[in-house]
Scaffold this motif. Structure first.
Motif, PDB file in Angstrom:
ATOM      1  N   ASN A   1      36.481  79.840  73.589  1.00 57.61           N
ATOM      2  CA  ASN A   1      36.840  81.256  73.652  1.00 57.61           C
ATOM      3  C   ASN A   1      35.766  82.095  74.338  1.00 57.61           C
ATOM      4  OD1 ASN A   1      39.251  80.786  72.460  1.00 57.61           O
ATOM      5  ND2 ASN A   1      38.623  81.413  70.396  1.00 57.61           N
TER       6      ASN A   1
ATOM      7  N   LEU B   1      36.155  81.774  77.905  1.00 56.46           N
ATOM      8  CA  LEU B   1      37.305  82.521  78.404  1.00 56.46           C
ATOM      9  C   LEU B   1      37.057  84.027  78.468  1.00 56.46           C
ATOM     10  CD1 LEU B   1      40.329  80.628  76.841  1.00 56.46           C
ATOM     11  CD2 LEU B   1      39.495  80.586  79.189  1.00 56.46           C
TER      12      LEU B   1
ATOM     13  N   GLY C   1      34.252  85.179  79.378  1.00 61.38           N
ATOM     14  CA  GLY C   1      33.304  85.396  80.477  1.00 61.38           C
ATOM     15  C   GLY C   1      31.875  84.942  80.253  1.00 61.38           C
TER      16      GLY C   1
ATOM     17  N   ARG D   1      33.424  72.942  76.883  1.00 64.55           N
ATOM     18  CA  ARG D   1      34.139  74.156  77.297  1.00 64.55           C
ATOM     19  C   ARG D   1      35.332  73.799  78.186  1.00 64.55           C
ATOM     20  NH1 ARG D   1      34.130  75.486  82.651  1.00 64.55           N
ATOM     21  NH2 ARG D   1      32.862  73.959  83.727  1.00 64.55           N
ATOM     22  N   ARG D   2      36.327  74.699  78.209  1.00 67.48           N
ATOM     23  CA  ARG D   2      37.492  74.465  79.069  1.00 67.48           C
ATOM     24  C   ARG D   2      37.365  75.316  80.324  1.00 67.48           C
ATOM     25  NH1 ARG D   2      37.458  71.408  75.703  1.00 67.48           N
ATOM     26  NH2 ARG D   2      39.013  70.827  74.163  1.00 67.48           N
TER      27      ARG D   2
ATOM     28  N   TYR E   1      44.328  82.112  84.917  1.00 70.28           N
ATOM     29  CA  TYR E   1      43.021  82.454  84.329  1.00 70.28           C
ATOM     30  C   TYR E   1      42.034  81.286  84.421  1.00 70.28           C
ATOM     31  CZ  TYR E   1      40.036  85.315  81.372  1.00 70.28           C
ATOM     32  OH  TYR E   1      39.004  86.099  80.904  1.00 70.28           O
TER      33      TYR E   1
ATOM     34  N   ASN F   1      41.943  78.311  82.838  1.00 72.15           N
ATOM     35  CA  ASN F   1      41.612  77.412  81.732  1.00 72.15           C
ATOM     36  C   ASN F   1      42.541  76.214  81.633  1.00 72.15           C
ATOM     37  OD1 ASN F   1      43.265  79.587  80.985  1.00 72.15           O
ATOM     38  ND2 ASN F   1      43.083  79.067  78.821  1.00 72.15           N
TER      39      ASN F   1
ATOM     40  N   GLU G   1      32.454  76.699  88.051  1.00 70.42           N
ATOM     41  CA  GLU G   1      32.308  77.415  86.781  1.00 70.42           C
ATOM     42  C   GLU G   1      31.776  78.821  87.045  1.00 70.42           C
ATOM     43  OE1 GLU G   1      28.911  76.670  84.501  1.00 70.42           O
ATOM     44  OE2 GLU G   1      29.506  78.247  83.115  1.00 70.42           O
TER      45      GLU G   1
ATOM     46  N   ILE H   1      33.411  82.468  86.033  1.00 70.94           N
ATOM     47  CA  ILE H   1      32.709  83.419  85.163  1.00 70.94           C
ATOM     48  C   ILE H   1      32.649  84.792  85.838  1.00 70.94           C
ATOM     49  CG2 ILE H   1      30.448  83.957  84.127  1.00 70.94           C
ATOM     50  CD1 ILE H   1      32.026  81.782  82.622  1.00 70.94           C
TER      51      ILE H   1
ATOM     52  N   ARG I   1      36.152  86.324  85.729  1.00 67.27           N
ATOM     53  CA  ARG I   1      36.550  86.770  84.388  1.00 67.27           C
ATOM     54  C   ARG I   1      35.755  87.988  83.931  1.00 67.27           C
ATOM     55  NH1 ARG I   1      36.677  80.689  81.902  1.00 67.27           N
ATOM     56  NH2 ARG I   1      38.523  79.995  83.049  1.00 67.27           N
ATOM     57  N   ASN I   2      34.674  88.279  84.615  1.00 60.84           N
ATOM     58  CA  ASN I   2      33.896  89.461  84.230  1.00 60.84           C
ATOM     59  C   ASN I   2      34.125  90.652  85.155  1.00 60.84           C
ATOM     60  OD1 ASN I   2      32.413  88.826  81.862  1.00 60.84           O
ATOM     61  ND2 ASN I   2      31.213  87.370  83.051  1.00 60.84           N
TER      62      ASN I   2
ATOM     63  N   PHE J   1      45.100  87.692  75.663  1.00 62.17           N
ATOM     64  CA  PHE J   1      45.739  86.421  75.348  1.00 62.17           C
ATOM     65  C   PHE J   1      46.819  86.614  74.283  1.00 62.17           C
ATOM     66  CE2 PHE J   1      41.342  85.608  76.540  1.00 62.17           C
ATOM     67  CZ  PHE J   1      41.492  84.679  77.554  1.00 62.17           C
TER      68      PHE J   1
ATOM     69  N   ARG K   1      42.508  85.132  70.739  1.00 64.10           N
ATOM     70  CA  ARG K   1      41.184  84.502  70.905  1.00 64.10           C
ATOM     71  C   ARG K   1      40.059  85.423  70.440  1.00 64.10           C
ATOM     72  NH1 ARG K   1      41.254  79.607  73.867  1.00 64.10           N
ATOM     73  NH2 ARG K   1      43.315  79.173  74.681  1.00 64.10           N
TER      74      ARG K   1
ATOM     75  N   ARG L   1      39.250  95.021  73.774  1.00 66.36           N
ATOM     76  CA  ARG L   1      38.299  94.111  74.411  1.00 66.36           C
ATOM     77  C   ARG L   1      38.677  93.846  75.874  1.00 66.36           C
ATOM     78  NH1 ARG L   1      37.590  88.078  72.137  1.00 66.36           N
ATOM     79  NH2 ARG L   1      39.581  87.853  73.205  1.00 66.36           N
TER      80      ARG L   1
END
Lengths: 397, 214
Positions: A309, A312, A314, A396-397, B55, B57, B77, B81, B84-85, B92, B96, B154
């Motif tokens: 999580n 996911l 970030g 991690r995924r 996304y 995953n 990766e 990152i 996603r930021n 979700f 999560r 969030r």
């Protein structure tokens, strides 16, 4: 409190960490203490004789009454030398070369003018067996200065025997090394005066040793006799305690000079004990590190959903693994610091014993232990960090 | 990021199916930044799979998914990152959230990464969504509807070009649904971003440019 830490500290098993801490502390103390003890007692066994390594032994033939009466030959024949060279325990064999000319030495005290003089002899061994800086251990006929290594016994004989009876001052090794000796060499129609310097004293070389090039030059100038076979040999061996050496020497009637083999034996056994204890320490440490890694892996597995999580929302692998890496690094650093304190205290205790037994011993500092321990803990921390990063990456995924 | 393209994409699990009739699967589709999309779906047609593929995953699909013509299956990766930021935000379906953290801590955990919103604006969002009194309560003790609102706050705590809302109002009443619609429209407009919402029944009321059947 850091939110990430609050999240990830869950499932940390205090009992597992304490178990690791204690066992790794024991392992680290054993490793560091062994290194420190070795550093502390090594100079005692090596003291005073750095000219000949531990793995060199000096061999001669036994002088027997029968041999003396029958004029037995004390020199080594070519076959005998070859046999020693081919023995499994030998790495190389060097011969002592004796002087074949007349030599006379005169020593005069700078302050009092008093002095002693005596007929002497020289011997040499190949330079590779002498551990002296090459600059000092060199002879040049034009310069006319001969460096020599004396048996320490000679100095003791002078200081405690001769000088007392003759009202002469005792001299230290330092002073005598600064005194110029006059050496007169004669033979084959030549008669020359040289200066000589004592560059060191040896417990194991029971002879007056001069450089090989001096002996070659002087024997050819002052003597026309052919080279005679050596009566003494210096052997470089793999292991001075090898039973094969004793067996062969007994069979052939060879003796090891000064019985200094014992020092080598003690040093060798000491090294063996040190390696054994060090291995135990390393084994305990490695085992406890394995436990730590298992404990952290278990923790990561238990928290795997959270790690997923966090990725996911970030967080990077480096960020997620940081609390665990910091935790293990702090534990390892604390163990190292605590182990150094324990070693310091234990050293304080055993150093008293060493000082009583060997009052003249100069003990080294704890710097070596600190550096070795520091390097060890650095390697462990890097290794831990690498393993944890890899594990988090795999979860991690 | 301006475009998300799906080229002949299909979840691996649907490969054997022959009755695929969808506006998304096995089509060439482009989500453009600035337009809003509603994806309507029955259960089990791959709605959450679509969100997971985009996304990053999950990667168990056929075909291609491109962000500005770059194949996302090759992203590292580090690239995910960053995305996603700063480019992709996701609410979700299963939220999560971290149950041991409080509602506010869950939001801060994200905002600590991006530093996108000040404390005052976060508190204002809690108030607007009528959960200001729940800020310091562990998420585990909140109802799913309350948790949904926390996860929504969030998802707003970052810059984005596309915001995905996977069944955002499944456990909310109409009043709260309307508030969420207002907030997301306001925030997305501020950022010039696209809203892509999914629904299996009641859908978030927004001026969608396109409605797609999955």
């Amino acid at each position: 409190m850091n939110l990430l830490w609050k999240l990830l500290r869950e499932h940390i098993s205090l009992s597992q960490l304490v178990g690791f801490f204690v066992s790794n502390l024991i392992g680290t103390v054993i490793i560091l203490l062994t290194i420190q003890v070795y550093a502390d007692i090594r100079p005692i066994f090596k003291s005073g004789d750095s000219f000949l390594g531990d793995n060199y032994i000096i061999v001669s033939k036994r002088v027997t009454a029968v041999g003396t009466l029958l004029g037995g030959d004390l020199s080594f024949s070519g076959d005998e030398i070859e046999e020693l060279e081919e023995a499994d325990f030998t790495t190389s064999v060097g011969s002592f070369t004796s002087s074949k000319f007349g030599a006379y030495i005169s020593l005069r005290m700078p302050d009092t003018g008093q002095g002693i003089s005596s007929d002497i002899f020289f011997e040499s061994v190949p330079n590779e067996y002498i551990d002296v800086k090459s600059r000092k251990w060199r002879f040049d006929a034009e310069d006319g200065r001969i460096p020599i290594i004396m048996p320490r016994n000679y100095l003791n004989l002078y200081n405690f025997g001769f000088s007392q009876s003759q009202g002469l001052p005792a001299v230290s090794e330092g002073i005598i090394s600064k005194i110029n000796l006059d050496v007169y060499l004669s033979g084959n129609g030549h008669n020359d005066k040289f200066k000589a310097n004592i560059i060191g004293f040896s417990d194991r070389l029971n002879t007056i040793l001069a450089p090989e090039e001096f002996m070659t030059w002087a024997n050819s100038r002052y003597s026309d006799e052919p080279a005679s076979p050596p009566t003494r040999l210096v052997l470089a061996v793999n292991n001075p305690t090898d039973e094969a050496i004793v067996k062969l020497f007994d069979e052939r009637g060879y003796v090891v000079e000064n019985n200094k083999l014992d020092d080598g034996k003690i040093a060798y056994f000491m090294r063996m004990v040190i390696y054994a204890v060090l291995s135990i320490g390393l084994f305990i440490s490695a085992l406890s590190l394995y436990i730590l890694m298992l404990s952290i892996f278990l923790l990561l597995e238990k928290n795997s959903k959270k790690l997923e999580n966090l990725t996911l929302i970030g967080y990077s692998v480096a960020q997620i693994s940081r609390p665990y890496r910091r935790l293990t690094s702090m534990i390892n650093l604390s163990i190292f610091a605590l182990a150094m304190v324990v070693v310091y205290i234990l050293r304080h205790i055993y150093i008293g014993i060493i000082n009583t037994l060997y009052p003249e011993a100069v003990l080294p500092s704890m710097l070596t232990t600190l550096l070795v321990g520091g390097a060890l803990v650095a390697v462990i921390i890097i290794f831990n960090n690498f393993i944890i990063l890899r594990k988090v990456k795999s979860i991690r995924r | 990021m301006k475009q998300i393209k799906l080229l002949n994409a299909l979840p691996e699990v649907f490969v054997q199916r022959e009755d695929i009739c969808s506006d998304v699967w096995l089509k060439d589709l482009c989500f453009e930044r600035g337009s809003h999309y509603l994806i309507e779906a029955a259960s089990g047609v791959g709605k959450s799979s679509l969100c997971s593929f985009i996304y990053g995953n999950r990667g168990d699909y056929r075909g291609e998914i491109l962000f500005d013509d770059k194949d996302i299956s090759r992203f590292s990766e580090r690239e995910w990152i960053t995305l996603r930021n700063s480019n992709l935000s996701m609410l979700f379906q299963d939220l999560r959230l971290f149950s041991e953290l409080t509602a506010m801590e869950n939001v801060r955990l994200k905002n600590d990464l991006t530093h996108f919103k000040g404390s005052a604006s976060i508190v204002a969002l809690f108030e607007e969504l009528s959960i200001a009194d729940k800020m310091d309560i562990p998420v585990a003790k909140l109802s799913f509807g309350q948790q949904q609102r926390v996860a929504f706050i969030r998802s707003l705590c970052q810059p984005y070009n596309f915001i995905f809302l996977d069944e955002p109002i499944s456990h909310l009443d109409s009043a709260n649904s309307a508030i969420i619609a207002d907030i997301v429209m306001r925030e997305a407009t501020e950022q010039g971003a696209s809203i892509i919402a999914t629904s299996i029944g009641q859908s978030l009321s927004l001026p969608y440019d396109y409605t797609l059947k999955l």
